[in-house]
Design an enzyme around this catalytic site. Structure first.
Site, short mmCIF file in Angstrom:
data_model
loop_
_atom_site.label_atom_id
_atom_site.label_comp_id
_atom_site.label_asym_id
_atom_site.label_seq_id
_atom_site.Cartn_x
_atom_site.Cartn_y
_atom_site.Cartn_z
N LYS A 1 0.83 -1.20 0.00
CA LYS A 1 0.00 0.00 0.00
C LYS A 1 0.87 1.26 0.00
O LYS A 1 0.58 2.23 0.68
CB LYS A 1 -0.94 -0.01 1.21
CG LYS A 1 -1.88 -1.20 1.19
CD LYS A 1 -2.90 -1.15 2.29
CE LYS A 1 -3.80 -2.34 2.33
NZ LYS A 1 -4.37 -2.79 1.12
N CYS A 2 1.90 1.24 -0.79
CA CYS A 2 2.89 2.32 -0.85
C CYS A 2 2.83 2.98 -2.23
O CYS A 2 2.46 2.33 -3.21
CB CYS A 2 4.28 1.71 -0.60
SG CYS A 2 5.67 2.84 -0.75
N GLY A 3 3.23 4.24 -2.29
CA GLY A 3 3.31 4.90 -3.58
C GLY A 3 4.28 4.23 -4.54
O GLY A 3 4.16 4.38 -5.76
N THR B 1 4.61 0.91 -4.71
CA THR B 1 4.14 -0.46 -4.96
C THR B 1 4.11 -0.83 -6.44
O THR B 1 4.42 -1.98 -6.78
CB THR B 1 2.76 -0.68 -4.30
OG1 THR B 1 2.90 -0.45 -2.89
CG2 THR B 1 2.24 -2.08 -4.53
#
Length: 159
Positions: free
Chosen positions: A34-36, A38
């Site tokens: 759930k990371c930018g 990803t």
């Protein structure tokens, strides 16, 4: 101490020795769903397929940065399979900083410190390149896209 002296549990909980990857270059990455950053999973998969047999991408999910990997092992595997069709090894969630740091990441940080000699990993998708002899070669920032590493990766292959 060598990269091949470390063990880690894969996403299914099976202990694996990094010695099983001898003779191949490795790209070891702390990941999060759930990371930018990803979407880098797609480029990691592309590298893995492009250099099949020469390069292993080893993903280590980590929930230490903004709680961006909150899921269970099953959630993580399902997300990677369904969203990015990953086929490279994914390991159990680990800590990469602090008292509970996985020993592999202590070794990587000691071998390849970051900017100004800092050892702490600053965010998800920090990457470590290991050559086909097991030598740590280079550390990359989360902002370094996997496909931008092609020249460095190819330089690690045995001729």
């Amino acid at each position: 101490m060598s990269i091949y002296d470390f063990n880690a549990n894969d996403i299914k909980g099976k202990e694996r020795s990094l010695s099983e990857f001898k003779g191949k270059s490795l790209l070891i990455v702390n990941t999060a769903s759930k990371c930018g950053f990803t979407p880098q999973y797609a480029e990691l998969q592309e590298l893995y397929k492009r250099y099949e047999g020469k390069l292993e991408v080893l993903a280590f999910p980590c929930n230490q940065f903004g709680a961006q990997e909150p899921g269970t092992a099953e959630d993580i595997q399902s997300f990677c399979d369904l969203t990015f069709h990953t086929s490279f090894p994914i390991f159990e969630k680990v800590d990469v900083n602090g008292a509970e740091t996985h020993p592999l990441f202590n070794y990587l940080k000691d071998s390849l410190p970051g900017i100004l000699g800092t050892k702490k990993i600053k965010w998800n998708f920090t990457k470590f390149l290991i050559d086909s002899e097991g030598n740590p070669v280079k550390r990359y920032a989360p902002t370094d896209k996997p496909l931008s590493l092609v020249k460095d990766i190819e330089a690690t292959f045995k001729s």
